[in-house]
Design a protein around this motif. Sequence first.
Motif, PDB file in Angstrom:
ATOM      1  N   ARG A  67       0.832  -1.210   0.000  1.00 42.82           N
ATOM      2  CA  ARG A  67       0.000   0.000   0.000  1.00 42.82           C
ATOM      3  C   ARG A  67       0.865   1.259   0.000  1.00 42.82           C
ATOM      4  NH1 ARG A  67      -3.238  -3.405   3.301  1.00 42.82           N
ATOM      5  NH2 ARG A  67      -5.341  -3.672   2.426  1.00 42.82           N
ATOM      6  N   GLN A  68       1.950   1.243   0.760  1.00 38.05           N
ATOM      7  CA  GLN A  68       2.812   2.412   0.828  1.00 38.05           C
ATOM      8  C   GLN A  68       3.480   2.665  -0.519  1.00 38.05           C
ATOM      9  OE1 GLN A  68       3.086   4.659   3.319  1.00 38.05           O
ATOM     10  NE2 GLN A  68       4.374   5.850   1.913  1.00 38.05           N
ATOM     11  N   GLU A  69       3.959   1.624  -1.152  1.00 33.99           N
ATOM     12  CA  GLU A  69       4.576   1.777  -2.473  1.00 33.99           C
ATOM     13  C   GLU A  69       3.555   2.258  -3.506  1.00 33.99           C
ATOM     14  OE1 GLU A  69       8.038  -1.681  -2.272  1.00 33.99           O
ATOM     15  OE2 GLU A  69       5.951  -2.237  -2.656  1.00 33.99           O
ATOM     16  N   ALA A  70       2.328   1.744  -3.413  1.00 34.69           N
ATOM     17  CA  ALA A  70       1.276   2.180  -4.326  1.00 34.69           C
ATOM     18  C   ALA A  70       0.957   3.659  -4.107  1.00 34.69           C
ATOM     19  CB  ALA A  70       0.018   1.334  -4.121  1.00 34.69           C
ATOM     20  N   TYR A  71       0.942   4.076  -2.842  1.00 37.52           N
ATOM     21  CA  TYR A  71       0.658   5.470  -2.526  1.00 37.52           C
ATOM     22  C   TYR A  71       1.757   6.388  -3.055  1.00 37.52           C
ATOM     23  CZ  TYR A  71      -0.439   9.672   0.158  1.00 37.52           C
ATOM     24  OH  TYR A  71      -0.736  10.952   0.532  1.00 37.52           O
ATOM     25  N   GLU A  72       2.993   5.972  -2.939  1.00 31.00           N
ATOM     26  CA  GLU A  72       4.099   6.780  -3.455  1.00 31.00           C
ATOM     27  C   GLU A  72       3.996   6.945  -4.963  1.00 31.00           C
ATOM     28  OE1 GLU A  72       7.558   4.769  -2.042  1.00 31.00           O
ATOM     29  OE2 GLU A  72       7.248   5.368   0.056  1.00 31.00           O
ATOM     30  N   GLN A  73       3.618   5.877  -5.669  1.00 34.97           N
ATOM     31  CA  GLN A  73       3.419   5.967  -7.116  1.00 34.97           C
ATOM     32  C   GLN A  73       2.247   6.902  -7.437  1.00 34.97           C
ATOM     33  OE1 GLN A  73       2.089   2.369  -8.983  1.00 34.97           O
ATOM     34  NE2 GLN A  73       2.507   3.095 -11.047  1.00 34.97           N
ATOM     35  N   PHE A  74       1.190   6.786  -6.655  1.00 33.68           N
ATOM     36  CA  PHE A  74       0.001   7.610  -6.840  1.00 33.68           C
ATOM     37  C   PHE A  74       0.335   9.099  -6.685  1.00 33.68           C
ATOM     38  CE2 PHE A  74      -3.825   9.647  -5.123  1.00 33.68           C
ATOM     39  CZ  PHE A  74      -4.793   9.237  -6.006  1.00 33.68           C
ATOM     40  N   THR A  75       1.079   9.454  -5.639  1.00 34.86           N
ATOM     41  CA  THR A  75       1.397  10.863  -5.397  1.00 34.86           C
ATOM     42  C   THR A  75       2.325  11.432  -6.471  1.00 34.86           C
ATOM     43  OG1 THR A  75       3.202  10.203  -3.896  1.00 34.86           O
ATOM     44  CG2 THR A  75       1.061  10.700  -2.903  1.00 34.86           C
ATOM     45  N   LYS A  76       3.208  10.609  -7.009  1.00 37.75           N
ATOM     46  CA  LYS A  76       4.072  11.085  -8.084  1.00 37.75           C
ATOM     47  C   LYS A  76       3.274  11.358  -9.357  1.00 37.75           C
ATOM     48  CE  LYS A  76       8.287   8.734  -6.521  1.00 37.75           C
ATOM     49  NZ  LYS A  76       9.257   7.644  -6.811  1.00 37.75           N
ATOM     50  N   THR A  77       2.351  10.458  -9.654  1.00 38.48           N
ATOM     51  CA  THR A  77       1.569  10.604 -10.876  1.00 38.48           C
ATOM     52  C   THR A  77       0.630  11.806 -10.804  1.00 38.48           C
ATOM     53  OG1 THR A  77       1.655   8.222 -11.238  1.00 38.48           O
ATOM     54  CG2 THR A  77      -0.033   9.436 -12.445  1.00 38.48           C
ATOM     55  N   PHE A  78       0.048  12.044  -9.601  1.00 37.68           N
ATOM     56  CA  PHE A  78      -0.916  13.123  -9.437  1.00 37.68           C
ATOM     57  C   PHE A  78      -0.349  14.294  -8.640  1.00 37.68           C
ATOM     58  CE2 PHE A  78      -3.576   9.394 -10.237  1.00 37.68           C
ATOM     59  CZ  PHE A  78      -4.390   9.870 -11.248  1.00 37.68           C
ATOM     60  N   LYS A  79       0.929  14.545  -8.803  1.00 37.27           N
ATOM     61  CA  LYS A  79       1.592  15.610  -8.043  1.00 37.27           C
ATOM     62  C   LYS A  79       0.997  16.984  -8.328  1.00 37.27           C
ATOM     63  CE  LYS A  79       5.415  16.218 -11.348  1.00 37.27           C
ATOM     64  NZ  LYS A  79       4.902  15.267 -12.366  1.00 37.27           N
ATOM     65  N   ASP A  80       0.350  17.146  -9.470  1.00 38.85           N
ATOM     66  CA  ASP A  80      -0.258  18.435  -9.816  1.00 38.85           C
ATOM     67  C   ASP A  80      -1.712  18.543  -9.348  1.00 38.85           C
ATOM     68  OD1 ASP A  80       2.082  19.266 -11.071  1.00 38.85           O
ATOM     69  OD2 ASP A  80       1.505  18.339 -12.981  1.00 38.85           O
ATOM     70  N   ILE A  85      -4.577  14.212  -3.799  1.00 36.37           N
ATOM     71  CA  ILE A  85      -3.609  13.563  -2.914  1.00 36.37           C
ATOM     72  C   ILE A  85      -4.028  13.718  -1.455  1.00 36.37           C
ATOM     73  CG2 ILE A  85      -1.229  13.663  -2.076  1.00 36.37           C
ATOM     74  CD1 ILE A  85      -0.385  14.403  -4.925  1.00 36.37           C
ATOM     75  N   ALA A  86      -4.490  14.908  -1.088  1.00 36.19           N
ATOM     76  CA  ALA A  86      -4.886  15.159   0.294  1.00 36.19           C
ATOM     77  C   ALA A  86      -6.072  14.304   0.720  1.00 36.19           C
ATOM     78  CB  ALA A  86      -5.206  16.632   0.487  1.00 36.19           C
ATOM     79  N   SER A  87      -6.934  13.969  -0.235  1.00 36.97           N
ATOM     80  CA  SER A  87      -8.130  13.194   0.084  1.00 36.97           C
ATOM     81  C   SER A  87      -7.900  11.685   0.007  1.00 36.97           C
ATOM     82  CB  SER A  87      -9.274  13.578  -0.859  1.00 36.97           C
ATOM     83  OG  SER A  87      -8.959  13.225  -2.199  1.00 36.97           O
ATOM     84  N   THR A  88      -6.696  11.281  -0.345  1.00 34.49           N
ATOM     85  CA  THR A  88      -6.379   9.863  -0.494  1.00 34.49           C
ATOM     86  C   THR A  88      -5.287   9.476   0.492  1.00 34.49           C
ATOM     87  OG1 THR A  88      -6.889  10.027  -2.857  1.00 34.49           O
ATOM     88  CG2 THR A  88      -5.714   8.056  -2.123  1.00 34.49           C
ATOM     89  N   LYS A  89      -5.574   8.560   1.386  1.00 33.51           N
ATOM     90  CA  LYS A  89      -4.630   8.120   2.408  1.00 33.51           C
ATOM     91  C   LYS A  89      -3.975   6.802   2.014  1.00 33.51           C
ATOM     92  CE  LYS A  89      -5.921  11.658   4.781  1.00 33.51           C
ATOM     93  NZ  LYS A  89      -5.043  12.866   4.785  1.00 33.51           N
ATOM     94  N   PRO A  90      -2.741   6.576   2.471  1.00 32.09           N
ATOM     95  CA  PRO A  90      -2.041   5.336   2.109  1.00 32.09           C
ATOM     96  C   PRO A  90      -2.814   4.073   2.456  1.00 32.09           C
ATOM     97  CG  PRO A  90      -0.532   6.886   3.120  1.00 32.09           C
ATOM     98  CD  PRO A  90      -1.899   7.481   3.268  1.00 32.09           C
ATOM     99  N   GLU A  91      -3.555   4.111   3.584  1.00 32.25           N
ATOM    100  CA  GLU A  91      -4.226   2.894   4.036  1.00 32.25           C
ATOM    101  C   GLU A  91      -5.392   2.466   3.132  1.00 32.25           C
ATOM    102  OE1 GLU A  91      -5.512   6.343   6.794  1.00 32.25           O
ATOM    103  OE2 GLU A  91      -3.673   5.581   5.849  1.00 32.25           O
ATOM    104  N   VAL A  92      -5.869   3.372   2.264  1.00 34.57           N
ATOM    105  CA  VAL A  92      -6.955   2.977   1.370  1.00 34.57           C
ATOM    106  C   VAL A  92      -6.431   2.509   0.013  1.00 34.57           C
ATOM    107  CG1 VAL A  92      -8.488   4.630   2.480  1.00 34.57           C
ATOM    108  CG2 VAL A  92      -7.359   5.259   0.328  1.00 34.57           C
TER     109      VAL A  92
END
Length: 241
Positions: A67-80, A85-92
């Motif tokens: 989940r943490q690795e997926a979240y890191e990929q998610f934040t990089k892709t949607f950095k703009d 990003i603020a509404s999406t937590k690593p645990e989900v």
Amino acid sequence: MAGVFRNFATVVVLVLFAVPVSACSGDDPDPLPVSVSAYLKGDAEPAAVEARIRAVPTVTSVAFVSRQEAYEQFTKTFKDDPDLIASTKPEVMPQYFTVVVTEGSVGEAVQLVIGTLDGVEQTSLASGAGDVDRLEQAGVLVRLTAGVTDEQRAAVENLVRRLPRTEPARYETGEQTKARLLQRCKGKGDLAASLERVPAGDIPASFRFRVGLHGGKIPQLSDLQHLAGVAAMLIVPVEVV
């Protein structure tokens, strides 16, 4: 969770225009690998799911993404998009496996089989790694929702017709897709038998075509995934379609 999976489908599309994929040209005769992402159900045991995936014929490698690795990929892709990003937590974020199938022509069959395994919530299909500078064309699968209307299907078809395709698009029902893939799976060990157990009704209808990528940029493709009636748009090696 459905929204998270939808966002990850978007990640796949965005990343594939940035991640190198190999051209299907006379200079590159080698088959292009296919990557299947298998997202796990919340209560799934990763080790047990991995064992089931590794037992699928033609699978060549399996890697776990936490989940943490997926979240890191998610934040990089949607950095703009800081609000997203603020509404999406690593645990989900979903845990998932990335599965490489070297023989691209049966990659879709492998995806469908993996999608039926215990512990797997959803799957996605994408191109493997290669050289983006040499990319000339790619395959596109536009999978439709189960309840797509005639009007929605016509809107998808009209947009597809306006794309710079390298061949006419074709429409397939789930039954037609299964029949075609069963022919491809002959001689692939138990893959055909595994695919035979996938209900044709669970295979979405789709539009399939090849596009010239012109340096990897076709902005109109992103419009497809936002149309009503579209469940997913996948960028894949031309061998898949």
